[in-house]
Scaffold this motif. Structure first.
Motif, PDB file in Angstrom:
ATOM      1  N   VAL A  73       0.862  -1.182   0.000  1.00 23.67           N
ATOM      2  CA  VAL A  73       0.000   0.000   0.000  1.00 23.67           C
ATOM      3  C   VAL A  73       0.896   1.228   0.000  1.00 23.67           C
ATOM      4  CG1 VAL A  73      -1.743   1.285   1.307  1.00 23.67           C
ATOM      5  CG2 VAL A  73      -1.870  -1.214   1.194  1.00 23.67           C
ATOM      6  N   ASP A  74       0.719   2.082  -0.977  1.00 22.84           N
ATOM      7  CA  ASP A  74       1.528   3.309  -1.098  1.00 22.84           C
ATOM      8  C   ASP A  74       3.023   3.019  -1.060  1.00 22.84           C
ATOM      9  OD1 ASP A  74      -0.611   5.165  -1.320  1.00 22.84           O
ATOM     10  OD2 ASP A  74      -0.890   5.123   0.864  1.00 22.84           O
ATOM     11  N   GLY A  75       3.446   1.938  -1.688  1.00 20.62           N
ATOM     12  CA  GLY A  75       4.862   1.610  -1.752  1.00 20.62           C
ATOM     13  C   GLY A  75       5.449   1.170  -0.425  1.00 20.62           C
ATOM     14  N   ALA A  76       4.602   0.707   0.485  1.00 21.31           N
ATOM     15  CA  ALA A  76       5.057   0.195   1.787  1.00 21.31           C
ATOM     16  C   ALA A  76       4.460  -1.190   1.994  1.00 21.31           C
ATOM     17  CB  ALA A  76       4.604   1.129   2.915  1.00 21.31           C
ATOM     18  N   GLY A  77       5.127  -1.998   2.799  1.00 19.16           N
ATOM     19  CA  GLY A  77       4.518  -3.234   3.241  1.00 19.16           C
ATOM     20  C   GLY A  77       3.357  -2.867   4.151  1.00 19.16           C
ATOM     21  N   HIS A  78       2.240  -3.534   4.003  1.00 21.32           N
ATOM     22  CA  HIS A  78       1.047  -3.202   4.791  1.00 21.32           C
ATOM     23  C   HIS A  78       0.493  -4.470   5.424  1.00 21.32           C
ATOM     24  CE1 HIS A  78      -2.574  -1.050   5.977  1.00 21.32           C
ATOM     25  NE2 HIS A  78      -3.262  -2.095   5.543  1.00 21.32           N
ATOM     26  N   VAL A  79       0.438  -4.497   6.750  1.00 19.46           N
ATOM     27  CA  VAL A  79      -0.118  -5.634   7.473  1.00 19.46           C
ATOM     28  C   VAL A  79      -1.635  -5.587   7.295  1.00 19.46           C
ATOM     29  CG1 VAL A  79      -0.396  -6.752   9.711  1.00 19.46           C
ATOM     30  CG2 VAL A  79       1.779  -5.634   9.136  1.00 19.46           C
ATOM     31  N   SER A  95       4.142 -10.447  17.622  1.00 19.64           N
ATOM     32  CA  SER A  95       5.329  -9.619  17.377  1.00 19.64           C
ATOM     33  C   SER A  95       6.323 -10.343  16.477  1.00 19.64           C
ATOM     34  CB  SER A  95       5.986  -9.176  18.692  1.00 19.64           C
ATOM     35  OG  SER A  95       6.483 -10.275  19.411  1.00 19.64           O
ATOM     36  N   ALA A  96       6.441 -11.662  16.627  1.00 18.07           N
ATOM     37  CA  ALA A  96       7.335 -12.425  15.739  1.00 18.07           C
ATOM     38  C   ALA A  96       6.839 -12.355  14.297  1.00 18.07           C
ATOM     39  CB  ALA A  96       7.435 -13.873  16.209  1.00 18.07           C
ATOM     40  N   LEU A  97       5.540 -12.447  14.107  1.00 14.34           N
ATOM     41  CA  LEU A  97       4.988 -12.342  12.759  1.00 14.34           C
ATOM     42  C   LEU A  97       5.170 -10.937  12.191  1.00 14.34           C
ATOM     43  CD1 LEU A  97       1.829 -14.533  13.280  1.00 14.34           C
ATOM     44  CD2 LEU A  97       3.663 -14.993  11.625  1.00 14.34           C
ATOM     45  N   ILE A  98       5.020  -9.913  13.021  1.00 12.94           N
ATOM     46  CA  ILE A  98       5.276  -8.533  12.565  1.00 12.94           C
ATOM     47  C   ILE A  98       6.730  -8.412  12.114  1.00 12.94           C
ATOM     48  CG2 ILE A  98       5.511  -6.141  13.342  1.00 12.94           C
ATOM     49  CD1 ILE A  98       2.602  -6.774  12.912  1.00 12.94           C
ATOM     50  N   GLU A  99       7.651  -8.985  12.864  1.00 11.15           N
ATOM     51  CA  GLU A  99       9.068  -8.940  12.467  1.00 11.15           C
ATOM     52  C   GLU A  99       9.300  -9.693  11.162  1.00 11.15           C
ATOM     53  OE1 GLU A  99      11.201  -6.866  13.636  1.00 11.15           O
ATOM     54  OE2 GLU A  99       9.718  -6.248  15.126  1.00 11.15           O
ATOM     55  N   GLU A 100       8.577 -10.780  10.962  1.00  7.51           N
ATOM     56  CA  GLU A 100       8.686 -11.507   9.685  1.00  7.51           C
ATOM     57  C   GLU A 100       8.199 -10.629   8.537  1.00  7.51           C
ATOM     58  OE1 GLU A 100       9.737 -14.815   7.299  1.00  7.51           O
ATOM     59  OE2 GLU A 100      10.244 -14.277   9.347  1.00  7.51           O
ATOM     60  N   ALA A 101       7.093  -9.908   8.769  1.00  5.25           N
ATOM     61  CA  ALA A 101       6.589  -8.983   7.749  1.00  5.25           C
ATOM     62  C   ALA A 101       7.598  -7.873   7.486  1.00  5.25           C
ATOM     63  CB  ALA A 101       5.244  -8.400   8.181  1.00  5.25           C
ATOM     64  N   ALA A 102       8.239  -7.374   8.532  1.00  3.95           N
ATOM     65  CA  ALA A 102       9.248  -6.327   8.361  1.00  3.95           C
ATOM     66  C   ALA A 102      10.440  -6.857   7.555  1.00  3.95           C
ATOM     67  CB  ALA A 102       9.707  -5.792   9.721  1.00  3.95           C
ATOM     68  N   SER A 103      10.823  -8.111   7.808  1.00  2.78           N
ATOM     69  CA  SER A 103      11.916  -8.718   7.027  1.00  2.78           C
ATOM     70  C   SER A 103      11.520  -8.846   5.560  1.00  2.78           C
ATOM     71  CB  SER A 103      12.270 -10.098   7.591  1.00  2.78           C
ATOM     72  OG  SER A 103      12.816  -9.985   8.873  1.00  2.78           O
ATOM     73  N   TRP A 104      10.284  -9.266   5.324  1.00  2.00           N
ATOM     74  CA  TRP A 104       9.779  -9.350   3.944  1.00  2.00           C
ATOM     75  C   TRP A 104       9.818  -7.972   3.288  1.00  2.00           C
ATOM     76  CZ3 TRP A 104       5.466  -6.785   2.077  1.00  2.00           C
ATOM     77  CH2 TRP A 104       5.043  -7.137   0.784  1.00  2.00           C
ATOM     78  N   ALA A 105       9.360  -6.962   4.020  1.00  2.00           N
ATOM     79  CA  ALA A 105       9.357  -5.600   3.469  1.00  2.00           C
ATOM     80  C   ALA A 105      10.784  -5.167   3.126  1.00  2.00           C
ATOM     81  CB  ALA A 105       8.717  -4.630   4.469  1.00  2.00           C
ATOM     82  N   ARG A 107      13.397  -7.093   2.395  1.00  2.41           N
ATOM     83  CA  ARG A 107      13.857  -7.866   1.229  1.00  2.41           C
ATOM     84  C   ARG A 107      13.249  -7.354  -0.067  1.00  2.41           C
ATOM     85  NH1 ARG A 107      12.642 -11.978   4.817  1.00  2.41           N
ATOM     86  NH2 ARG A 107      10.827 -12.642   3.593  1.00  2.41           N
ATOM     87  N   ASN A 108      12.069  -6.751   0.011  1.00  4.71           N
ATOM     88  CA  ASN A 108      11.388  -6.247  -1.173  1.00  4.71           C
ATOM     89  C   ASN A 108      11.605  -4.759  -1.403  1.00  4.71           C
ATOM     90  OD1 ASN A 108       9.649  -8.459  -2.537  1.00  4.71           O
ATOM     91  ND2 ASN A 108       9.536  -8.858  -0.345  1.00  4.71           N
ATOM     92  N   GLY A 109      12.514  -4.161  -0.635  1.00  3.20           N
ATOM     93  CA  GLY A 109      12.897  -2.774  -0.875  1.00  3.20           C
ATOM     94  C   GLY A 109      11.963  -1.715  -0.314  1.00  3.20           C
ATOM     95  N   PHE A 110      11.058  -2.088   0.590  1.00  5.34           N
ATOM     96  CA  PHE A 110      10.165  -1.106   1.192  1.00  5.34           C
ATOM     97  C   PHE A 110      10.836  -0.474   2.409  1.00  5.34           C
ATOM     98  CE2 PHE A 110       7.156  -4.392  -0.535  1.00  5.34           C
ATOM     99  CZ  PHE A 110       6.857  -3.674  -1.681  1.00  5.34           C
ATOM    100  N   THR A 111      10.509   0.765   2.664  1.00  5.05           N
ATOM    101  CA  THR A 111      11.132   1.469   3.794  1.00  5.05           C
ATOM    102  C   THR A 111      10.201   1.618   4.989  1.00  5.05           C
ATOM    103  OG1 THR A 111      10.487   3.619   2.896  1.00  5.05           O
ATOM    104  CG2 THR A 111      12.672   2.766   2.270  1.00  5.05           C
ATOM    105  N   ALA A 112       8.947   1.188   4.826  1.00  5.09           N
ATOM    106  CA  ALA A 112       7.988   1.307   5.928  1.00  5.09           C
ATOM    107  C   ALA A 112       7.042   0.119   5.938  1.00  5.09           C
ATOM    108  CB  ALA A 112       7.192   2.602   5.808  1.00  5.09           C
ATOM    109  N   LEU A 113       6.492  -0.126   7.114  1.00  4.41           N
ATOM    110  CA  LEU A 113       5.451  -1.121   7.322  1.00  4.41           C
ATOM    111  C   LEU A 113       4.266  -0.366   7.909  1.00  4.41           C
ATOM    112  CD1 LEU A 113       5.131  -4.230   7.095  1.00  4.41           C
ATOM    113  CD2 LEU A 113       5.871  -4.375   9.476  1.00  4.41           C
TER     114      LEU A 113
END
Length: 192
Positions: A73-79, A95-105, A107-113
């Motif tokens: 969403v808007d060039g950011a990873g969006h939970v 929180s572990a899943l949020i960190e996994e999402a942040a790692s995915w973001a 790896r995909n070049g996003f600067t925000a979650l």
């Protein structure tokens, strides 16, 4: 101990059951309509799984007990959704899943979650603040995130205060990376 791994198609029915069970907590805070809300459809969840945008935390039998799905969403990873079965709450699975999402973001070049959530529900915005998210002012929302909020209002979710939140994505630490082949490796969630 729980292990994080990508969600599989055969997990999808369990994801719906997890969301239903997790939603029951909303009854205790006067939000029965949220508890009664139907989980995402099997087809929608399959799209996240097929798109490699869904992760689960599993029990010792490799059965999902929590899950998270993300969009862009808007060039950011969006939970889009994170749910933990109440029988497994308090074990830092969310929180572990949020960190996994942040790692995915990352790896995909996003600067925000980003995410949207209820402002005054203890396991929503106050919880995400503890994970490094901050509330975005309405003028800080991009066009797509603004459309997400409009859609939520159309669904009636704004009967209770809601906010959009964001946190920066930084290079993940090794401890946050999920190593799915070894339950004692980083990516395992202790205490589960």
């Amino acid at each position: 101990m729980s292990v994080l791994r990508p969600a599989r198609v055969d997990d999808v029915p369990l994801l719906r059951a997890i969301e239903r069970a997790a939603g029951e907590a909303f009854r205790a805070v006067g939000m029965a309509a949220v508890a009664d809300d139907e989980p995402l459809s099997v087809d929608v969840l399959r799209g996240y799984v097929d798109g490699a945008r869904a992760w689960v935390a599993t029990d010792e039998m490799d059965r999902p007990v929590a899950y998270l799905i993300v969009d862009v969403v808007d060039g950011a990873g969006h939970v889009e959704q994170v749910s933990v079965h109440p029988d497994h709450a308090g074990r830092r699975l969310g929180s572990a899943l949020i960190e996994e999402a942040a790692s995915w973001a990352w790896r995909n070049g996003f600067t925000a979650l980003t995410l949207t959530t209820f402002a005054e529900v203890a396991w929503n915005a106050p919880y995400y603040r503890r994970l490094g998210f901050r509330v975005l002012a309405p003028d800080q929302l991009g066009d797509e995130l603004r459309r997400v909020r409009v859609h939520e209002a159309e669904l009636g979710l704004d009967r209770w205060p809601r906010v959009a939140m964001s946190r920066p994505v930084v290079e993940p630490h090794e401890k946050n990376l999920a190593h799915r082949d070894n339950a004692t490796a980083p990516g395992s969630v202790e205490g589960a």
